[in-house]
Design an enzyme around this catalytic site. Structure first.
Site, short mmCIF file in Angstrom:
data_model
loop_
_atom_site.label_atom_id
_atom_site.label_comp_id
_atom_site.label_asym_id
_atom_site.label_seq_id
_atom_site.Cartn_x
_atom_site.Cartn_y
_atom_site.Cartn_z
N LYS A 258 -12.74 -5.32 -5.23
CA LYS A 258 -13.37 -4.01 -5.36
C LYS A 258 -12.38 -2.93 -5.78
CE LYS A 258 -13.87 -3.99 -0.29
NZ LYS A 258 -14.86 -3.96 0.78
N LYS B 31 -8.56 -12.41 -9.11
CA LYS B 31 -9.59 -12.51 -8.10
C LYS B 31 -10.60 -11.37 -8.25
CE LYS B 31 -9.37 -12.67 -3.36
NZ LYS B 31 -8.72 -12.70 -2.05
N LYS C 259 0.80 -1.23 0.00
CA LYS C 259 0.00 0.00 0.00
C LYS C 259 0.83 1.27 0.00
CE LYS C 259 -4.40 -1.50 1.95
NZ LYS C 259 -5.40 -1.28 3.02
#
Ligand code: TRP
Length: 329
Positions: free
Chosen positions: A194, A191, A111
């Site tokens: 979102k 996968k 991140k």
């Protein structure tokens, strides 16, 4: 019954991957555990988000979870920022968390990559997660594979706390991914998530037409392959069918596939039909809840009260062990 905790961020809409991968699992675990489920909005603010909408998103997610079968009486369902003790415990746990361990967290590395401004919240995110779990002295934590490292860290934090201040926290164990792995219909190698483009996910609350569009255009393969071999796209459709359709329907399609007689359009129609009948009761429940925002708020306050009671009691002990002042109330 063992105490179980899990958290979910109020970011983005729930999709089939969340539902079949995690939430159905959460629903089933309610029966055999003391379950505490939290909508972790304080975690969400460590990444880009909109302060104008976060509060609504948290409530919307609560509605989704209840519609999916999380029972706000059976489980403790609450919004993390409603129970301020999470933050207090996080601060205390910071002092028994290894800086080196935090630098090794894969999620932090991912991140923070390519970011110009790396906020410290992203770095200490796993400590807040440890606080979430330990605040309730949870022994089990259902999570996806990607969160296992954070649970390992939580165990280390608990161990160090116990060693430093005296035995208090259990070392929680992860319950790893009993759920199904749903892939994107547009790119079955990845996968369903979102974070990707909208076409890569089928929302749990998406309307029928748009679900059909995505199922209909799901990537398969040129067809005509006989035997047990399946392309990832076809396998993904079979996974969805397995999760939603009765056994005989599934078996019928499997046989067609074995014999090289499978018509993909028929498979897709069946997936769509059974998916919609699985989701319909959830949609209905959601509609009812939407009509009664007072009821939803009541559920959330009830959850907060129950969570707070445990949190306060445990923090009283923690404060005593750590040597900071005890609150009068
Ligand atoms: N980090 C988790 C995720 O991104 C969410 C989370 C926060 C969580 N606190 C938790 C999960 C405690 C399990 C237990 O999925």
């Amino acid at each position: 019954m063992s105490k179980l905790f899990s958290g979910i961020q109020p970011t983005g809409d729930l999709h089939l991957g969340n539902y079949f991968g995690a939430i159905t699992n959460w629903v089933n675990l309610q029966k055999e555990h003391d379950t505490v489920y939290s909508i972790v909005d304080l975690h969400a603010i460590t990444s880009d988000y909109d302060p104008e909408t976060l509060r609504d998103q948290s409530v919307e997610l609560a509605i989704d979870l209840i519609a999916c079968g999380i029972d706000p009486e059976e489980s403790i369902l609450f919004i993390q920022s409603d129970v301020v003790e999470h933050v207090e415990l996080q601060w205390i746990l910071n002092s028994v968390t290894s800086y080196g361990d935090l630098t090794r967290m894969t999620q932090f590395k991912e991140k923070s990559q390519d970011k110009e401004f790396i906020n410290a919240g992203l770095f200490s995110y796993p400590v807040l997660q440890a606080a979430d779990i330990l605040l309730y002295k949870a022994e089990k934590v259902p999570v996806g594979e990607d969160q296992v490292q954070h649970i390992e860290l939580t165990r280390r934090v608990a161990r160090r706390f116990n060693h430093t201040y005296g035995d208090f926290f259990p070392e929680p164990e992860p319950i790893i991914g009993h759920g199904a792995r749903i892939m994107s219909t547009a790119d079955p190698e990845q996968k369903m998530s979102k974070s990707g483009h909208e076409k890569h996910m089928i929302g749990l609350m998406e309307d029928r037409d748009s679900i059909w569009e995505k199922v209909k255009s799901a990537v398969t393969d040129p067809g005509g392959v006989e035997g047990e071999e399946m392309s990832p796209g076809v396998a993904n459709l079979f996974t969805l069918l397995e999760l939603t359709a009765p056994d005989d329907v599934l078996e019928g399609f499997k046989e067609d596939h074995r014999e090289g007689e499978l018509m993909y359009i028929e498979l897709k129609e069946a997936v769509y039909e059974h998916l919609v009948s699985t989701l319909e009761p959830i949609w209905e429940k959601r509609e009812d809840l939407e009509k009664d925002p007072g009821k939803v708020e009541e559920y959330l306050q009830h959850g907060r009260d129950r969570a707070e009671e445990i949190a306060r009691e445990n923090m009283r002990e923690v404060r005593k062990l750590v040597g900071v002042r005890r609150r009068a109330r």
